[in-house]
Design an enzyme around this catalytic site. Structure first.
Site, PDB file in Angstrom:
ATOM      1  N   ASN A 213     -28.384   1.944  -3.327  1.00 53.90           N
ATOM      2  CA  ASN A 213     -29.729   1.891  -3.910  1.00 53.90           C
ATOM      3  C   ASN A 213     -29.726   2.501  -5.305  1.00 53.90           C
ATOM      4  O   ASN A 213     -29.129   3.544  -5.542  1.00 53.90           O
ATOM      5  CB  ASN A 213     -30.696   2.693  -3.043  1.00 53.90           C
TER       6      ASN A 213
ATOM      7  N   GLY B 273     -21.379   2.450   6.124  1.00 54.55           N
ATOM      8  CA  GLY B 273     -20.875   3.633   5.413  1.00 54.55           C
ATOM      9  C   GLY B 273     -21.885   4.232   4.450  1.00 54.55           C
ATOM     10  O   GLY B 273     -22.185   5.415   4.496  1.00 54.55           O
ATOM     11  N   ALA B 274     -22.439   3.389   3.583  1.00 51.18           N
ATOM     12  CA  ALA B 274     -23.359   3.898   2.566  1.00 51.18           C
ATOM     13  C   ALA B 274     -24.028   2.730   1.877  1.00 51.18           C
ATOM     14  O   ALA B 274     -23.654   1.576   2.086  1.00 51.18           O
ATOM     15  CB  ALA B 274     -22.606   4.741   1.539  1.00 51.18           C
TER      16      ALA B 274
ATOM     17  N   GLU C  76     -30.898  -3.399   2.236  1.00 53.56           N
ATOM     18  CA  GLU C  76     -29.992  -4.536   2.176  1.00 53.56           C
ATOM     19  C   GLU C  76     -29.569  -4.923   3.605  1.00 53.56           C
ATOM     20  O   GLU C  76     -29.209  -4.024   4.367  1.00 53.56           O
ATOM     21  CB  GLU C  76     -28.723  -4.218   1.354  1.00 53.56           C
TER      22      GLU C  76
ATOM     23  N   HIS D  44     -21.059   0.145  -7.758  1.00 59.54           N
ATOM     24  CA  HIS D  44     -22.076  -0.906  -7.584  1.00 59.54           C
ATOM     25  C   HIS D  44     -23.174  -0.797  -8.649  1.00 59.54           C
ATOM     26  O   HIS D  44     -23.885  -1.778  -8.887  1.00 59.54           O
ATOM     27  CB  HIS D  44     -22.744  -0.779  -6.212  1.00 59.54           C
TER      28      HIS D  44
ATOM     29  N   GLU E 112     -19.912   2.988  -3.968  1.00 63.04           N
ATOM     30  CA  GLU E 112     -21.369   2.898  -4.177  1.00 63.04           C
ATOM     31  C   GLU E 112     -21.709   3.162  -5.641  1.00 63.04           C
ATOM     32  O   GLU E 112     -22.566   2.495  -6.211  1.00 63.04           O
ATOM     33  CB  GLU E 112     -22.124   3.877  -3.270  1.00 63.04           C
TER      34      GLU E 112
HETATM   35  N1  B3K Z   1     -24.096  -3.033   0.159  1.00 59.13           N
HETATM   36  C1  B3K Z   1     -24.056  -2.211   1.328  1.00 59.13           C
HETATM   37  C2  B3K Z   1     -23.917  -2.984   2.599  1.00 59.13           C
HETATM   38  C3  B3K Z   1     -25.195  -3.369   3.241  1.00 59.13           C
HETATM   39  C4  B3K Z   1     -24.927  -3.923   4.628  1.00 59.13           C
HETATM   40  C5  B3K Z   1     -26.117  -4.541   5.227  1.00 59.13           C
HETATM   41  N2  B3K Z   1     -25.852  -5.010   6.573  1.00 59.13           N
HETATM   42  C6  B3K Z   1     -22.982  -1.188   1.257  1.00 59.13           C
HETATM   43  C7  B3K Z   1     -21.828  -1.512   0.405  1.00 59.13           C
HETATM   44  O1  B3K Z   1     -21.136  -2.480   0.566  1.00 59.13           O
HETATM   45  O2  B3K Z   1     -21.614  -0.784  -0.515  1.00 59.13           O
HETATM   46 ZN    ZN Z   2     -20.422  -2.568  -1.381  1.00 60.71          ZN
END
Ligand code: B3K
Ligand code: ZN
Length: 876
Positions: free
Chosen positions: A272, A268-269, A128, A308, A305
């Site tokens: 996936n 941070g993390a 990402e 998500h 995470e």
């Molecule tokens: N979705 C990722 C962030 C990706 C950043 C790319 N530059 C982490 C998060 O927000 O959980």
């Molecule tokens: Zn996020």
């Protein structure tokens, strides 16, 4: 700029993809020289697309060597496709076909930490937003979702662990000491959720039984030496899984959930699917090496995470303009979770302090943008406090306006309606509307109008009529190309505090708090039967992301500080009170008038410190004066030295007046039990260390800090003592020794070394830049590790204001050089470092011109990457 000027991408230009990809089969052969990636895509025409030309664009980025490409098994000659640096375009494709290709990439040379790269001894990925295009030719956009099968081949001795998303379906040993594992993820996903990991890793295992009774193995993979630092992340994961079932009705879906910790990571993390990849700093925790703040961060990031998996993965974004759909919602979800696991008031105070310091600053500066932007050059520059934190505040307002039950109905409807889809923010708002029956037309403005609204409130008490009138006026700066912003829907949670300190009853059913929904530029509220003039407690819990303007007197603030029925607003009153005192002191300092201490403030703090019934965590928060960065945001013109001097003066003066109370607090909260990251212990430690910070400014502190540094059994106390010693001009005999002892004890603990760098970077005593420059050559620092860059260079530019803003411009020259050094090495990290220079307009001369020159020098760099180019040019 290197090539042509970077292109701007517009939301209005969105078009559905002409083709869909049902399945993506990948083979990774991880080799010493290069990695061979073979890709097979089952492609079919998108019935929703009007484009029937048969052309399909496959993105690419970075050094990628195409070996061959085939359509339905037919090798294509070079004339059968067009190939540029960042695109391979196929034409005349049939309505369905299989596109296969093979590329060679070099993860070992990839310093951007996007795509497939190496961190220490392992391979890992970050896709990402647009990292997948560094791995293979692919339509790398979030609305292309397919079922992935991934075969990994690697040397077994060096890479015994081979991971990707979903379930492992096949394992085999191969010739020449190699082995292979194949993973299959049954859920359709966009390319940005793809992940791969290969390395020598230890694992901690546990399991979680879901609400429908499925037992899910949970695995955290780390380097062997870190196996003793995974318990807190595992507990946080199980708590998150349970919480998401209970609060949002969301169950985990795959048969296994894995987390991998890597040292070199841009943020941070990453969420996936089924294989979250974490920065070690957001997963490892152990009392001896980790502070309370980091324990809380681990819990929050693990939850974020994990959450998500529904808000982001099962329901995905259509395009990157919708980023806040998943990020704002997920930040809101993780803040609710952390608030349920810990102290809700403390969590809210921390979130609001962060919002006010960073998001309000962004929203009034040159990089201000909407929560749903209209355009961008580099999407990585839009992972911002506005998209994340203001986005979360917007979701919080739905919760406030609709109430928890309707909010839950709305989120259920959203998840059910759009499961497996890639959608827009509009779909979220519609689900909230449909579930609650409310019209949210005007509310939608929060997404499209940037800038922080100001809520001006004035009051009139009519003693004869016994009425109390609150007059509200909202205004907001003209932003986003509009001549003026239209009025917002502002939920104002409020109460009225009576002279006896209790909240006045406001309705016939005994309520003492109401939510006033403001929708017009100007509105009034009249309260009847009010016997005496109350003190209004406005915007409780910061019920909307706005700035409040109410002319509180010192007495009124002290009254709220002691009595407000809302804990958050008690704290907020303490902030407003100290802010007004600091503003006066700043003014005095600037005009070289003597600074004097306000007696009322001392009295308010005395009362606070003497009341043993109060929550120690709250007392600690109220004791801390607004940070310099917040004072910068609040100031019209940022006089860095005057702000620093005013704050130092006030702290020293308060310490002098409150020394007995502070010493008593220090002793009372110097806990002797074994360390636990519990709410009670964390509260005590934060109060004790806040007291220590003040005591450093009077005689007794130095010995106390030295003693605490030597005898602490946990990193929270040890680091607090180290920082106290380092920042204390009279503690030099101890601070040098303490830094050396700390280095000696923790030299093999990378995360602790980051703290060591950070504490020194933030040391505001003279010659800060020389110390930072010397540390650049220290073995604890590395210019390829984002955590170390953030600790040392970021720490200096963002937390050492007096040194960074030295009037000879040396801090800016230094930062410019670091940004240019990082420009091509790691564009994302380089771009983030530009932020402290972007607010140049708020500084007086000579800083203003120096900062501007620094930005201009950056913008003039011939090989600028678009990440840095966008921020430098937009803020000039
Ligand atoms: N979705 C990722 C962030 C990706 C950043 C790319 N530059 C982490 C998060 O927000 O959980
Ligand atoms: Zn996020």
């Amino acid at each position: 700029m290197k090539d042509a000027l970077p292109q701007t991408i517009y939301l209005d230009d969105y078009k559905v993809s002409p083709f869909l990809i049902d399945t993506t089969d990948l083979v990774f052969d991880l080799g010493v020289e290069h990695t061979r990636v073979t890709t097979k895509l089952a492609v079919r025409r998108n019935p929703a697309s009007e484009d029937k030309s048969g052309s399909l664009e496959l993105n690419s980025k970075g050094a990628m060597q195409l070996q061959w490409i085939e359509v339905d098994g037919q090798r294509l000659g070079e004339s059968a496709y067009s190939l540029t640096d960042n695109m391979l375009t196929l034409s005349n494709l049939p309505s369905s076909c299989v596109i296969s290709s093979e590329v060679l990439i070099q993860p070992q040379a990839n310093t951007s930490l996007m795509g497939l790269y190496r961190s220490r001894t392992m391979y890992c990925t970050q896709c990402e937003a647009e990292g997948f295009r560094r791995i293979t030719y692919f339509p790398d956009r979030p609305d292309i979702m397919s079922v992935f099968t991934v075969k990994i081949v690697a040397d077994k001795a060096s890479y015994p662990v081979l991971l990707s998303n979903g379930n492992a379906i096949e394992r085999a040993d191969l010739d020449h000491g190699r082995h292979t594992v194949t993973w299959h993820d049954p859920f359709k996903k966009p390319s940005h959720l793809f992940a791969l990991v290969a390395g020598t890793l230890g694992k901690v295992e546990d399991s979680f039984t879901t609400m429908s009774g499925r037992e899910i193995p949970l695995q955290i993979f780390v380097e062997e030496k870190d196996l003793n630092k995974c318990a807190h992340a595992m507990l946080s994961l199980k708590n998150s899984m349970r919480w998401d079932e209970e609060v949002y009705g969301r169950e985990y879906d795959l048969d296994i959930f894995m987390i991998v910790a890597v040292d070199d990571f841009n943020m941070g993390a990453m969420e996936n699917k089924g294989l979250n990849i974490f920065n070690t700093s957001a997963v490892l925790a152990n009392p001896k090496t980790t502070t309370d703040a980091s324990f809380l961060r681990v819990e929050g990031v693990v939850a974020h995470e994990y959450f998500h998996n529904w808000s982001g993965n099962r329901v995905n974004v259509r395009d990157w303009f919708q980023l806040s759909l998943k990020e704002g919602f997920t930040v809101f979800r993780d803040s609710q979770f952390s608030s349920d696991m810990n102290s809700p008031t403390v969590k809210r105070i921390e979130d609001v302090s962060y919002l006010r310091t960073h998001q309000y600053a962004e929203d009034s500066g040159p990089m201000a943008h909407q929560v749903q932007p209209d355009s961008y050059m580099e999407i990585n520059n839009f992972y911002t406090v506005t998209v994340y934190e203001k986005g979360s505040e917007i979701v919080r307002m739905y919760h406030t306006l609709l109430g928890p039950e309707n909010f839950r109905k709305g989120s259920d409807l959203y998840f059910d309606r759009h499961d497996g889809e890639a959608v827009t923010i509009e779909e979220f708002v519609s689900a909230m509307e449909d579930a609650s029956g409310r019209d949210l037309t005007q509310f939608r403005r929060w997404y499209k109008q940037s800038g922080t609204p100001v809520l001006k409130v004035r009051s009139v008490y009519d003693a004869d009529a016994k009425t109390y009138t609150l007059d509200f006026e909202q205004s907001s700066p003209a932003t986003s190309g509009r001549s003026e912003n239209l009025p917002f829907v502002i939920p104002v949670k409020l109460g009225l505090v009576g002279a006896d300190g209790s909240d006045i009853v406001l309705s016939s059913d005994g309520q003492t708090e109401i939510i006033f929904e403001m929708t017009e530029p100007h509105q009034q509220l009249v309260f009847e039967n009010i016997d005496a003039e109350p003190v209004p407690s406005l915007l409780r819990g910061l019920s909307a992301p706005v700035k409040l303007d109410y002319p509180y007197s010192t007495e009124q603030l002290a009254h709220l500080m002691a009595n407000d029925g809302d804990g958050f607003n008690r704290w907020d009153a303490s902030q407003t009170l100290s802010l007004s005192v600091l503003n006066q002191l700043m003014h005095d300092s600037l005009h070289e008038r003597p600074m004097t201490l306000d007696g009322q403030l001392v009295d308010a703090y005395k009362a606070l410190l003497s009341d043993e019934s109060l929550d120690p965590a709250m007392v600690a928060l109220m004791l801390q004066l607004p940070a310099e960065a917040l004072l910068h945001e609040e100031a019209k013109t940022i006089h860095v030295a005057a702000i620093h001097d005013a704050r130092s003066f006030l702290r020293t003066a308060l310490a002098g007046c409150l020394v007995d109370e502070l010493e008593a607090i220090y002793q009372r909260h110097n806990i002797r039990q074994a360390y636990a990251p519990s709410v009670e212990q964390m509260g005590s430690r934060s109060l004790k260390n806040a007291a220590l910070g003040y005591l450093m400014l009077v005689d007794s502190g130095v010995e106390l800090a030295w003693d605490q540094f030597q005898n602490a059994d946990n990193m929270t106390d040890q680091a607090a003592a180290l920082s106290a010693l380092v920042n204390c001009p009279t503690a030099i005999k101890y601070s040098t020794q303490a830094l050396a002892m700390f280095l000696d004890e923790f030299k093999d603990e990378a995360l602790v070394m980051n703290l060591w760098l950070q504490i020194q970077a933030a040391n505001s005593q003279p010659n800060g830049l020389d110390r930072v420059k010397a540390l650049l050559d220290h073995s604890a620092f590395s210019m390829t590790n984002p955590n170390k860059i953030r600790s040392l260079i970021g720490g200096f530019a963002n937390a050492n204001h007096v040194n960074f803003h030295a009037t000879d411009g040396s801090g800016y020259e230094f930062l410019t050089q670091q940004i240019l050094d990082l420009n091509t090495v790691n564009p994302q990290i380089a771009a983030r470092l530009v932020t402290p220079l972007t607010r140049w307009k708020k500084y007086p001369e000579p800083n203003r011109q120096q900062m501007r020159d620094a930005l201009q020098n950056i913008a003039n760099e011939p090989n600028l990457v678009k990440d840095v180019y966008e921020i430098a040019t937009k803020s000039l």
